[in-house]
Write a protein that holds these residues in place. Structure first.
Motif, mmCIF file in Angstrom:
data_model
loop_
_atom_site.group_PDB
_atom_site.id
_atom_site.type_symbol
_atom_site.label_atom_id
_atom_site.label_comp_id
_atom_site.label_asym_id
_atom_site.label_seq_id
_atom_site.Cartn_x
_atom_site.Cartn_y
_atom_site.Cartn_z
ATOM 1 N N ARG A 181 0.845 -1.189 0.000
ATOM 2 C CA ARG A 181 0.000 0.000 0.000
ATOM 3 C C ARG A 181 0.883 1.243 0.000
ATOM 4 O O ARG A 181 1.853 1.327 0.759
ATOM 5 N N THR A 183 0.578 5.360 0.544
ATOM 6 C CA THR A 183 -0.307 6.390 1.081
ATOM 7 C C THR A 183 0.251 7.756 0.710
ATOM 8 O O THR A 183 1.456 8.007 0.867
ATOM 9 N N TRP A 189 -4.996 6.405 -0.565
ATOM 10 C CA TRP A 189 -4.036 5.321 -0.752
ATOM 11 C C TRP A 189 -4.476 4.375 -1.855
ATOM 12 O O TRP A 189 -5.627 4.399 -2.319
#
Length: 292
Positions: A181, A183, A189
């Motif tokens: 992930r 962000t 995100w």
């Protein structure tokens, strides 16, 4: 336009990348696109081709997934059904997946984009979606000393200043822990994945600072001698060796031989060495993701 580094810009990594795909039976093979209130925004993404849409599988649908993938037969199917009924984490019949971290985003839903209108993640290109992009097209993430980019067939599809990425993390609940992930500064995100786990680990490490690219001048005399011998042994067409200081302090050297023909996977050659230039065993988190 064709992508190329700016003057004074250093390319740190370039790997194939796509939006991630669910692996729990309820979302297996699926992905969703959400705003911060978990509304479906897929139809609102500007200029995106129509996609398959998203729906969480009902229990009968999950039974079908268990039946197709379970390696321990009836026991695994029954265990998976009971787990769903009791609200536990969905079992994983495939090896290499870590613990469930966010049930709401990995079993009950599977957002790969979490963004309101105007947020950075909402500007990511539709070509990252394997179900939308043309067959045979590959999208790549490029990290430089200045930018994070997505390119397709050598053409820039999207970019943002590197400082706009405020966090990056491996998502444990993925096959081989290849999902990660990123962000952005505005809080939006995206969940992405690469084809090889160490690509995800290294990209995340370069973004967070746990991995560092080195030049030959950063090496000890023994390490430089080892590097020279490796470089001289590479066949024609191999990329120049890339040198990386790993979180443990060991140094990894790698070179890539491009695949020949469409769909042929490239070959990576390399080694990990200590300060004296000797072969060394990477620590957890150096090459692959650390287990959770």
């Amino acid at each position: 336009m064709d992508w190329h580094p700016n003057s004074g810009e250093t390319t740190l990594a370039r790997y194939p990348v796509s939006f991630a795909t669910g692996t729990a039976a309820s979302v297996d093979g699926r992905r969703s696109f959400r705003d911060r209130r978990r509304n479906d925004i897929e139809a609102d993404l500007a200029d995106w081709p129509e996609g398959r849409g998203f729906a969480v599988r009902s229990l009968p649908g999950r039974v079908g997934v268990y039946g197709r993938t379970a390696v321990s037969g009836v026991f695994a199917v029954v265990t998976g059904i009971l787990s769903d009924l009791l609200g536990g984490s969905t079992i994983n019949p495939e090896p290499g997946r870590g613990k469930l971290e966010e049930r709401e985003n990995e079993v009950d839903d599977f957002p790969v984009m979490w963004a309101d209108a105007g947020d950075t993640a909402r500007t990511l290109p539709w070509q990252l979606d394997p179900s939308r992009r043309p067959q045979g097209q590959v999208t790549e993430v490029v990290l430089t000393s200045q930018r994070l980019l997505v390119v397709g067939s050598g053409t820039t599809l999207w970019e943002t200043p590197r400082e706009n990425v405020v966090d990056a993390a491996i998502r444990q609940f993925s096959i081989g822990r290849k999902d990660f992930r990123i962000t952005f500064r505005d809080g939006s995100w995206a969940r992405l994945t690469t084809s090889v786990s160490y690509h995800s680990t290294e990209l995340v490490g370069l973004l967070t600072g746990s991995h560092q690219r080195l030049s030959e001048s950063d090496l000890s005399t023994e390490q430089h001698k080892r590097l020279s011998g490796f470089a001289s042994s590479l066949p024609t067409g191999a990329t120049p060796p890339v040198i990386t200081r790993l979180p443990s302090g060991l140094v990894r050297v790698g070179s890539t031989l491009p695949g020949r023909g469409q769909g042929v996977v490239s070959e990576t050659r390399g080694f990990v060495m200590d300060e004296a230039g000797r072969d060394a065993t990477p620590a957890p988190g150096d090459i692959g993701p650390s287990k959770a």
